[in-house]
Every structure is written in C-alpha cells, then in structure tokens.
Design an enzyme around this catalytic site. Structure first.
Site, PDB file in Angstrom:
ATOM      1  N   GLY A   1     -15.051 -51.628  30.425  1.00  0.00           N
ATOM      2  CA  GLY A   1     -15.403 -50.313  29.877  1.00  0.00           C
ATOM      3  C   GLY A   1     -15.559 -49.291  30.990  1.00  0.00           C
ATOM      4  O   GLY A   1     -16.092 -49.606  32.053  1.00  0.00           O
TER       5      GLY A   1
ATOM      6  N   ARG B   1      -9.761 -53.954  28.748  1.00  0.00           N
ATOM      7  CA  ARG B   1     -10.572 -55.171  28.702  1.00  0.00           C
ATOM      8  C   ARG B   1      -9.618 -56.365  28.602  1.00  0.00           C
ATOM      9  O   ARG B   1      -8.804 -56.437  27.671  1.00  0.00           O
ATOM     10  CB  ARG B   1     -11.491 -55.149  27.483  1.00  0.00           C
TER      11      ARG B   1
ATOM     12  N   GLY C   1     -17.627 -59.109  32.897  1.00  0.00           N
ATOM     13  CA  GLY C   1     -16.386 -59.845  32.625  1.00  0.00           C
ATOM     14  C   GLY C   1     -15.435 -59.730  33.806  1.00  0.00           C
ATOM     15  O   GLY C   1     -14.830 -60.721  34.254  1.00  0.00           O
TER      16      GLY C   1
ATOM     17  N   ASP D   1     -24.656 -50.484  31.638  1.00  0.00           N
ATOM     18  CA  ASP D   1     -25.640 -51.465  31.152  1.00  0.00           C
ATOM     19  C   ASP D   1     -26.604 -51.935  32.250  1.00  0.00           C
ATOM     20  O   ASP D   1     -27.655 -52.488  31.945  1.00  0.00           O
ATOM     21  CB  ASP D   1     -24.929 -52.696  30.571  1.00  0.00           C
TER      22      ASP D   1
ATOM     23  N   ARG E   1     -40.275 -37.002  10.202  1.00  0.00           N
ATOM     24  CA  ARG E   1     -39.446 -38.169   9.885  1.00  0.00           C
ATOM     25  C   ARG E   1     -39.599 -39.287  10.911  1.00  0.00           C
ATOM     26  O   ARG E   1     -40.035 -39.060  12.034  1.00  0.00           O
ATOM     27  CB  ARG E   1     -37.962 -37.763   9.920  1.00  0.00           C
TER      28      ARG E   1
ATOM     29  N   MET F   1     -26.934 -47.823  23.890  1.00  0.00           N
ATOM     30  CA  MET F   1     -26.034 -48.893  24.342  1.00  0.00           C
ATOM     31  C   MET F   1     -26.729 -49.792  25.361  1.00  0.00           C
ATOM     32  O   MET F   1     -27.846 -49.516  25.787  1.00  0.00           O
ATOM     33  CB  MET F   1     -24.779 -48.282  24.962  1.00  0.00           C
ATOM     34  N   GLY F   2     -26.023 -50.790  25.810  1.00  0.00           N
ATOM     35  CA  GLY F   2     -26.605 -51.700  26.804  1.00  0.00           C
ATOM     36  C   GLY F   2     -26.102 -53.114  26.637  1.00  0.00           C
ATOM     37  O   GLY F   2     -26.529 -54.016  27.338  1.00  0.00           O
TER      38      GLY F   2
ATOM     39  N   GLN G   1     -22.473 -41.871  25.675  1.00  0.00           N
ATOM     40  CA  GLN G   1     -23.299 -42.286  26.814  1.00  0.00           C
ATOM     41  C   GLN G   1     -22.474 -42.666  28.047  1.00  0.00           C
ATOM     42  O   GLN G   1     -22.991 -42.730  29.153  1.00  0.00           O
ATOM     43  CB  GLN G   1     -24.195 -43.474  26.398  1.00  0.00           C
ATOM     44  N   ARG G   2     -21.199 -42.958  27.821  1.00  0.00           N
ATOM     45  CA  ARG G   2     -20.341 -43.343  28.949  1.00  0.00           C
ATOM     46  C   ARG G   2     -19.494 -42.194  29.466  1.00  0.00           C
ATOM     47  O   ARG G   2     -18.726 -42.352  30.407  1.00  0.00           O
ATOM     48  CB  ARG G   2     -19.400 -44.466  28.493  1.00  0.00           C
TER      49      ARG G   2
HETATM   50  O1  F6P Z   1     -20.463 -52.306  28.879  1.00  0.00           O
HETATM   51  C1  F6P Z   1     -20.518 -50.972  28.541  1.00  0.00           C
HETATM   52  C2  F6P Z   1     -20.563 -50.795  27.061  1.00  0.00           C
HETATM   53  O2  F6P Z   1     -20.590 -49.414  26.768  1.00  0.00           O
HETATM   54  C3  F6P Z   1     -21.723 -51.497  26.359  1.00  0.00           C
HETATM   55  O3  F6P Z   1     -22.933 -50.809  26.488  1.00  0.00           O
HETATM   56  C4  F6P Z   1     -21.190 -51.587  24.954  1.00  0.00           C
HETATM   57  O4  F6P Z   1     -21.780 -52.673  24.268  1.00  0.00           O
HETATM   58  C5  F6P Z   1     -19.720 -51.826  25.168  1.00  0.00           C
HETATM   59  O5  F6P Z   1     -19.412 -51.349  26.467  1.00  0.00           O
HETATM   60  C6  F6P Z   1     -18.807 -51.138  24.178  1.00  0.00           C
HETATM   61  O6  F6P Z   1     -17.530 -51.560  24.434  1.00  0.00           O
HETATM   62  P1  F6P Z   1     -16.209 -50.828  23.934  1.00  0.00           P
HETATM   63  O7  F6P Z   1     -16.050 -49.561  24.734  1.00  0.00           O
HETATM   64  O8  F6P Z   1     -15.128 -51.795  24.221  1.00  0.00           O
HETATM   65  O9  F6P Z   1     -16.414 -50.521  22.483  1.00  0.00           O
END
Ligand code: F6P
Length: 359
Positions: A11, A75, A114, A137, A172, A179-180, A284-285
């Site tokens: 990722g 991946r 990985g 993560d 509320r 994520m993580g 978040q990425r």
């Molecule tokens: O490892 C980074 C991450 O964003 C994790 O936090 C999340 O579980 C995963 O990748 C999501 O993967 P993808 O981008 O393949 O949906």
C-alpha cells in the site's frame, strides 16, 4: 559503476517519494556519474515482469512533497510468491533473472510487512537488498517508527477534530474508524490526539456491555456527545477467544461493511441513542507527507546509501531511540509490531478517563 534498482511495494503512503528522492540524490552526490539507477514499476510486479527504466537526476527533483509513489506500487502476496500460477511463471526465478539482467549491485525496496517477507526471501536467494520501512500502520518490527505514520496520524486526528462540532451540536455518538490493519498504533494515537472518549484497538478486545456501561456513565456526567476512535481491526472479547479459522468464518458472515457499523448497531440497540459512523479510509494514506515524515524518509534514504557504500546488505534501515540503525532482514521478516497493552501512553489515556472497551 554502481547499478542500483529501486522499487516501492504494498500500500502506498506519504513519504515514499521523499525517500526515493533521498536515495537518488545521495547516490548522485556520492558516486556522481558512476551510478546508474533503475526504477522498477509497480513493486515486485515490475521486478517479476522486467518492467523497469533507467532514471535520471531529473526524476528525483520536485517530488519531496508529492504523495503516492512515482514508481507505482502493487500488492504481491508473499503466500503466492513461490506458487506457479496459470501463466507458468516462476516469480522468484524471474525476479532473480531481472536483477541479473539489470546487473544490479543492490536493490532498494520500500515497503511494509508483506514486502519485507519477500525482500528477505530475495536476500536468502543471494540478492543484495536494503529496505526502508514505510506504512501508515507503524507495525513493522525492528523500527520505532515507519514513515507515513505521522502524516496519517495528522489526517485521522483532523477527522476526529472535525467530528466534534457535529457530535456536540446534535448530541450524538460518533464512531470514527481509523486504519491500521491488525494493529492499533494509528487509532490509539489519533484517538488521544483527537480527544476521543473511547478508543478500541485490536490489542485490547472490547466488551459491548462494558462499552455501553461507560457511555451511560458519560451520559450521567451530562456529556452531550461521545466519540469513539475504532480501529478497523478492532475485535470483541468473544472474537479474541476464537481460532483464526472460526474468526474468519464469523466475520465472513458479518452483514456490515466494517466493524464500526456492527458496533454502532450494538450500541444503538442498547442505548437508543443516535449514532453515526465516519470512515475516512484511504484518505488517511493520501496527500503530501507531513514535515516529520519528510525528514524521517530523507534520513532513511540517505542511510540506505551509506549501507550501499559499505556493502552492508540484507538490512532494513530503522530508527531506534532516535538513532538510525541497520536491522537484519532475517530478524524483521514476518514479525508484527503490535501495541504493548502496558504502554505508558495507554495508561496515560486511561488516567484521564479514556475507555478502551475492556472489562
Ligand atoms: O497497510 C496500510 C493500509 O492502509 C492498512 O491500514 C489497511 O488495512 C490496508 O492498507 C488497506 O489496503 P488496500 O489499500 O489494499 O485496500
């Protein structure tokens, strides 16, 4: 002439280009015209298929602040790397053959968990490999910090900050799913930084009854709203007692898009309160790396070139107690850095009343 390959795998995250830039610029600085750098496209896919190109100094300019990766990524699950598929391709042999074709002195690999398993396999197969730890993560064993984490933390915190106004105005309960993957570093830190009332992380299984009790307690204190920072990998106490197989089977039948929706339903049924779920997901990425990640990625990148100069291969560049150090890939591969439940940060959060859903 030094010949160096570089690839980004798994990722994407913030800081990949900053690290690529640091590797490239330092190589040119150190070896001048005596270095040739090959960019391998889309991670191990490019190495398997021989999809690479000769990079020039211009490729490393103007990318410090750029999100994503200029090399592309993919991946390639480690489990399948030795399996010969329908295309009859021996992926490991293909990677070795393309490494030889490029006549590389070293392959620099930027990746997460990985990616490190495959990097270690390539090392075992005799390739010179140096890796840099990236992932939002922060779950790579051997380094205190991965680049990407601090940028993602800013974004996730910002989401929780913004949710406060609506949660308060409408009185509320809000769940923000962070994520993580299977660890809780990002939800833990974002939850604390964003002032969440409850934080659920995979390392501390939650009990829905205890959660609801805590929400009632907060209601009694006349708190208008409640914000939960929930890890995408959060698990209940019951689930924590299941075998891997049982867990997979039970989750495959879960009629919700993610765990937060199940928790929302369960809390809603027991409290009768209005609940909303916010999932910032890949947001978040994305975007530009924060200054701290730019600096960390730069330090990792320059350190990789130092290892290349020394011929000190088979290592991941890591940061430990503020120092940049090499850590053998054989120690890193396949090991997850989970959040220790006795972490001082967790105790500090508990001390100020943040609940972790445990009994
Ligand atoms: O490892 C980074 C991450 O964003 C994790 O936090 C999340 O579980 C995963 O990748 C999501 O993967 P993808 O981008 O393949 O949906």
């Amino acid at each position: 002439m030094k010949r160096i390959g570089i690839l980004t795998s798994g990722g994407d995250c913030q800081g990949l280009n900053a690290a690529i830039r640091a590797v490239g610029k330092t190589l040119y600085e150190r070896f001048g015209n005596d270095v040739e750098i090959f960019g391998i496209r889309d991670g191990y896919r490019g190495l398997i298929q021989g999809d690479y190109y000769a990079m020039t100094p211009q490729d490393f300019s103007g990318i410090l602040t750029l999100g994503g990766t200029i090399l592309g990524t993919s991946r390639q699950p480690f489990k399948q790397i030795r399996i010969i598929g329908e295309d009859q391709m021996d992926k490991v042999a293909a990677m070795k053959s393309n490494y030889k074709k490029m006549r590389l002195d070293c392959l620099v690999i930027l990746g997460g968990n990985g990616t490190h398993k495959t990097a270690n396999l390539l090392r075992e197969e005799g390739l010179n490999v140096i890796t840099l730890p990236k992932t939002i993560d922060n779950d790579l064993w051997g380094t205190d910090m991965t680049f990407g984490f601090q940028s993602a933390l800013e974004i996730a915190t910002n989401v929780i900050d913004c949710i406060h106004t609506t949660a308060d105005s409408h009185s509320r309960i809000f769940i923000v799913e962070v994520m993580g993957h299977k660890v809780g570093w990002l939800p833990l830190f974002a939850g604390i930084a964003g002032g969440a009332d409850i934080i659920l992380i995979p390392e501390i299984p939650y009990s829905i009854d205890t959660l609801v009790e805590n929400i009632h307690l907060k209601d009694n204190l006349k708190k208008r709203f409640c914000i939960l920072a929930v890890a995408e990998g959060a698990i209940s106490v019951e689930e924590s007692k299941m075998t891997k197989k049982e867990f997979k089977a039970s989750r495959s039948h879960m009629p919700y898009p993610s765990i937060s929706y199940r928790i929302a339903r369960e809390i809603g049924e027991r409290t009768g309160r209005e609940i909303r779920v916010t999932v910032p997901g890949h947001f978040q990425r994305g975007g530009s790396p924060c200054p701290a990640d730019r600096v960390l990625a730069t330090r990792f990148g320059t350190a990789a070139v130092n290892l290349i100069s020394e011929g000190n291969f088979g290592n991941m560049v890591a940061i430990r107690n503020g120092q940049i150090v090499p850590v053998p890939l054989s120690e890193v591969a396949g090991r997850l850095k989970t959040v220790p439940t006795d972490l001082e940060v967790i105790q500090s959060a508990r001390d100020l009343g943040i609940h972790f859903g445990d009994e």
